[in-house]
Design a protein around this motif. Structure first.
Motif, short mmCIF file in Angstrom:
data_model
loop_
_atom_site.label_atom_id
_atom_site.label_comp_id
_atom_site.label_asym_id
_atom_site.label_seq_id
_atom_site.Cartn_x
_atom_site.Cartn_y
_atom_site.Cartn_z
N ARG A 1 118.29 14.59 120.69
CA ARG A 1 119.27 13.91 121.54
C ARG A 1 119.75 12.62 120.88
O ARG A 1 120.92 12.26 120.97
CB ARG A 1 118.64 13.60 122.90
CG ARG A 1 119.56 12.97 123.92
CD ARG A 1 120.56 13.97 124.46
NE ARG A 1 121.31 13.43 125.58
CZ ARG A 1 122.23 14.08 126.26
NH1 ARG A 1 122.51 15.33 125.93
NH2 ARG A 1 122.86 13.52 127.26
N VAL A 2 118.82 11.92 120.20
CA VAL A 2 119.18 10.72 119.46
C VAL A 2 119.81 11.09 118.12
O VAL A 2 120.86 10.55 117.73
CB VAL A 2 117.95 9.82 119.22
CG1 VAL A 2 118.29 8.68 118.26
CG2 VAL A 2 117.45 9.24 120.53
N ALA A 3 119.18 12.02 117.41
CA ALA A 3 119.65 12.38 116.07
C ALA A 3 121.10 12.87 116.08
O ALA A 3 121.87 12.56 115.17
CB ALA A 3 118.74 13.46 115.49
N PHE A 4 121.47 13.62 117.11
CA PHE A 4 122.82 14.19 117.16
C PHE A 4 123.69 13.52 118.22
O PHE A 4 124.65 14.10 118.71
CB PHE A 4 122.72 15.70 117.43
CG PHE A 4 121.79 16.39 116.48
CD1 PHE A 4 122.00 16.33 115.11
CD2 PHE A 4 120.68 17.10 116.94
CE1 PHE A 4 121.13 16.96 114.22
CE2 PHE A 4 119.80 17.73 116.07
CZ PHE A 4 120.04 17.65 114.70
N PHE A 5 123.33 12.29 118.56
CA PHE A 5 124.07 11.54 119.58
C PHE A 5 125.47 11.21 119.09
O PHE A 5 125.67 10.76 117.96
CB PHE A 5 123.32 10.26 119.92
CG PHE A 5 124.05 9.35 120.89
CD1 PHE A 5 124.02 9.61 122.24
CD2 PHE A 5 124.75 8.25 120.43
CE1 PHE A 5 124.68 8.79 123.14
CE2 PHE A 5 125.41 7.41 121.32
CZ PHE A 5 125.37 7.69 122.67
N ASN A 6 126.44 11.42 119.96
CA ASN A 6 127.83 11.04 119.69
C ASN A 6 128.25 10.00 120.70
O ASN A 6 128.14 10.24 121.91
CB ASN A 6 128.77 12.25 119.76
CG ASN A 6 128.56 13.21 118.61
OD1 ASN A 6 128.41 12.79 117.46
ND2 ASN A 6 128.54 14.51 118.90
N THR A 7 128.72 8.87 120.23
CA THR A 7 129.17 7.82 121.13
C THR A 7 130.34 8.35 121.96
O THR A 7 131.35 8.77 121.40
CB THR A 7 129.62 6.58 120.36
OG1 THR A 7 128.54 6.14 119.52
CG2 THR A 7 130.02 5.46 121.31
N PRO A 8 130.21 8.34 123.29
CA PRO A 8 131.30 8.86 124.12
C PRO A 8 132.55 8.00 124.02
O PRO A 8 132.48 6.78 123.91
CB PRO A 8 130.71 8.81 125.54
CG PRO A 8 129.63 7.77 125.47
CD PRO A 8 129.08 7.85 124.08
N SER A 9 133.70 8.67 124.00
CA SER A 9 134.96 7.92 123.95
C SER A 9 135.20 7.24 125.29
O SER A 9 134.95 7.80 126.35
CB SER A 9 136.11 8.87 123.64
OG SER A 9 136.18 9.90 124.61
N SER B 1 115.40 11.33 109.72
CA SER B 1 116.41 10.71 108.86
C SER B 1 117.71 10.51 109.61
O SER B 1 118.31 9.43 109.57
CB SER B 1 116.66 11.60 107.63
OG SER B 1 115.50 11.73 106.85
N THR B 2 118.14 11.56 110.30
CA THR B 2 119.40 11.48 111.04
C THR B 2 119.31 10.48 112.18
O THR B 2 120.24 9.69 112.40
CB THR B 2 119.76 12.87 111.60
OG1 THR B 2 119.73 13.83 110.55
CG2 THR B 2 121.14 12.86 112.24
N ALA B 3 118.19 10.49 112.89
CA ALA B 3 118.00 9.56 114.00
C ALA B 3 117.96 8.12 113.51
O ALA B 3 118.53 7.22 114.15
CB ALA B 3 116.72 9.89 114.77
N SER B 4 117.29 7.88 112.40
CA SER B 4 117.20 6.53 111.86
C SER B 4 118.58 5.97 111.52
O SER B 4 118.90 4.82 111.81
CB SER B 4 116.30 6.52 110.62
OG SER B 4 116.19 5.21 110.09
#
Length: 378
Positions: free
Chosen positions: A27-35, A336-339
């Motif tokens: 959920r963190v690693a692939f998080f996209n900031t909502p528009s 790595s992605t989450a960091s």
């Protein structure tokens, strides 16, 4: 141990680990900031609150940094908790330079309360503004947008809590590499579940809520006697999926000074781990399931490797070894992605070695901390 049972436990560990890594931490690693739509910002005044004890050197650096913030309406409240260094004189000098800096000096702590909670309560009580942004004296904001971004959910969305991330400075040495890993691991717990609308903790180095709410629930009622918990346990008592926002933005982070020797680190972590036993049962399970499956994975995997190695059953040996490599690769990718998502930087080094060492950290130091009675703030 029966081979079938060993395979069963190892497989169970793998399945639970996969769920945590892909679904929860993912959920963190692939998080996209909502528009978000461009709206008029509510520039409600903010008070930054910091409890400090013998923090002369850190405050000398922090105070000027705070007044570089790009936010029009804020002040700073520093509670001088019985300091014996030059903190009081420094605050007097700084208040002459920065008119929006205020301080309260505490000369004693009542017997029935713990020092930091008492200090924070007095500071928040006399704060001028309703929006409270908390950090520690050994922290600095990572950007001049810290106030704006960390307080936005409380100011503009009516949230009760805004929970942010606080990193540690990178320095050479094994201890610092371990601190980087353990900090990221802890962050993945509380940020991931927060994004899944199941928040259970926050860190006082980067936390926002309202003074009116703090006073309404009578501050730290029920946890006054505990050394620690002014941040994570307070959040644990009152945070819900509807009233809490996770602020996942490198510009909203703070940067803390890490411990530089194992003795100081042990004192700090004993306090943090000790407080965990007071979490709600369902929240302890969130951490416990990961830790248990982590142990089943490593201990079960190693036991199977030893067994098949002794039996010269290299086909099954390679299967187990391949599963361990696959899970390790998946963990490396997720971490790595989450960091990068959390703080915009690369993953801490030696992540796979530290992942194995996490066994001892959680089960040995965690057990010691759970039973410890010599917990202290300073």
């Amino acid at each position: 141990m029966d081979l079938f049972l060993l395979w069963t436990l190892f497989s169970l560990g793998i399945i639970i680990q996969a769920v945590y890594l892909l679904v929860i931490f993912g959920r963190v690693a692939f998080f996209n900031t909502p528009s978000t739509k461009q709206e008029i910002e509510n520039e409600e005044p903010v008070t930054i609150v910091i409890a400090a004890k013998n923090e002369f050197k850190n405050l000398k650096t922090l105070i000027p940094k705070l007044f570089e913030q790009d936010y029009p309406k804020f002040d700073v409240m520093i509670i001088n908790d019985q300091s014996t260094d030059r903190t009081k004189r420094l605050l007097e000098e700084m208040m002459a330079i920065y008119p929006k800096l205020r301080s309260v000096t505490i000369k004693y702590t009542p017997d029935h309360v713990t020092p930091k909670k008492y200090a924070l309560t007095l500071g928040i009580k006399v704060a001028k503004n309703d929006v409270i942004l908390l950090t520690d004296a050994d922290c600095v904001p990572c950007s001049d947008q810290w106030i704006r971004k960390m307080t936005a959910p409380v100011r503009e969305k009516g949230k009760r809590f805004a929970i942010g991330y606080s990193a540690y400075e990178q320095k050479p040495g094994f201890l610092n590499r371990w601190i980087q890993f353990e900090t990221l691991m802890t962050a993945l717990y509380y940020l991931s579940f927060g994004l899944w609308k199941a928040p259970f903790m926050g860190v006082g180095r980067n936390l926002c809520y309202r003074k009116s709410f703090f006073m309404e629930v009578k501050a730290f009622k029920g946890i006054w006697h505990l050394d620690g918990g002014d941040d994570d346990l307070f959040v644990n008592q009152y945070a819900t999926g509807n009233n809490t926002s996770i602020v996942l933005d490198p510009e909203a982070n703070t940067l803390s000074k890490p411990k530089e020797n194992w003795g100081d680190y042990k004192i700090q972590k004993k306090r943090h781990l000790h407080i965990g036993k007071y979490y709600r049962s369902e929240d302890k399970r969130k951490i416990g399931f990961y830790a248990l499956s982590h142990a089943l994975f490593w201990l079960g995997g190693i036991a199977l490797l030893i067994y098949f190695g002794l039996q010269s059953n290299w086909e099954h040996f390679l299967i187990v070894f391949g599963i361990i490599l696959g899970r390790s690769f998946l963990m490396y990718v997720i971490f790595s992605t989450a960091s990068k998502k959390i703080n915009g930087s690369k993953v801490p080094s030696n992540i796979l070695i530290n992942d194995f060492l996490y066994l001892g950290y959680f089960w040995i130091l965690g057990s010691i901390s759970h039973q410890s009675k010599d917990i202290q703030w300073k």
